[in-house]
Write an enzyme that holds these catalytic residues in place. Structure first.
Site, PDB file in Angstrom:
ATOM      1  N   HIS A  47       0.849  -1.182   0.000  1.00 47.37           N
ATOM      2  CA  HIS A  47       0.000   0.000   0.000  1.00 47.37           C
ATOM      3  C   HIS A  47       0.893   1.243   0.000  1.00 47.37           C
ATOM      4  CE1 HIS A  47      -3.849  -1.995   1.835  1.00 47.37           C
ATOM      5  NE2 HIS A  47      -3.281  -2.749   0.908  1.00 47.37           N
ATOM      6  N   GLU A  49       0.983   3.883   1.808  1.00 44.44           N
ATOM      7  CA  GLU A  49       1.481   4.293   3.129  1.00 44.44           C
ATOM      8  C   GLU A  49       2.664   3.435   3.568  1.00 44.44           C
ATOM      9  OE1 GLU A  49      -1.670   3.496   2.188  1.00 44.44           O
ATOM     10  OE2 GLU A  49      -3.073   4.106   3.748  1.00 44.44           O
ATOM     11  N   CYS A  77      -6.226   1.837   5.772  1.00 42.91           N
ATOM     12  CA  CYS A  77      -6.866   0.584   6.167  1.00 42.91           C
ATOM     13  C   CYS A  77      -6.322   0.168   7.543  1.00 42.91           C
ATOM     14  CB  CYS A  77      -6.586  -0.494   5.123  1.00 42.91           C
ATOM     15  SG  CYS A  77      -4.875  -1.101   5.135  1.00 42.91           S
ATOM     16  N   CYS A  80      -2.492  -0.479   7.532  1.00 40.30           N
ATOM     17  CA  CYS A  80      -1.693   0.737   7.446  1.00 40.30           C
ATOM     18  C   CYS A  80      -1.801   1.570   8.718  1.00 40.30           C
ATOM     19  CB  CYS A  80      -2.107   1.545   6.226  1.00 40.30           C
ATOM     20  SG  CYS A  80      -1.644   0.731   4.670  1.00 40.30           S
TER      21      CYS A  80
END
Length: 143
Positions: A47, A49, A77, A80
């Site tokens: 992801h 992040e 999410c 993260c």
């Protein structure tokens, strides 16, 4: 946030969900930026992040980023959000809310749990309209 939106647009061009993230040092310098690369890297943890925080940690020579800010185009999410806590990010700025998969203001609300040893300051809605438009456009084209 503009640079995070640029990263999100680049992710969309690669066929990835358009999410971008930028890590800013305590001195105000961008030290890392990334967009989603889960498909490209065949890695469910890739992801925006996570990738940006990994690069920022490498640059800092530390597994923690106290005093650093994270800008991301979509509410993180749960995975993260937990990584943000573990990295000790000082401030989280995000754009679009994610009622379906978010982990900050929606879903498990990771930062409210006693197991969350660090809670960043959270600022939402930054660049939300543009982030939402990118996401809606991306998914509309897929349907």
């Amino acid at each position: 946030m503009q640079q995070a939106l640029d990263e999100a647009r680049a992710a969309a061009e690669r066929g990835e969900v358009p999410v971008g993230a930028v890590v800013v040092s305590p001195a105000g310098e961008v030290v890392a930026a990334a967009g989603n690369r889960t498909r490209e890297l065949a890695d469910p943890t890739a992801h925006a992040e996570i990738l940006a925080m990994r690069d920022a940690c490498k640059a800092a020579g530390s597994e923690r980023l106290p005093g650093y800010d994270l800008y991301v185009t979509l509410e993180p999410c749960p995975m993260c959000a937990s990584a943000i806590s573990q990295a000790r990010i000082a401030r989280l700025y995000y754009g679009a809310a994610d009622p379906k998969s978010g982990g900050v203001a929606h879903g498990p609300r990771v930062f409210t749990h006693p197991q969350s040893h660090h809670v960043p300051e959270v600022y939402d809605g930054i660049g939300a309209a543009e982030a939402e438009a990118l996401l809606k456009g991306f998914f509309a084209a897929k349907r």
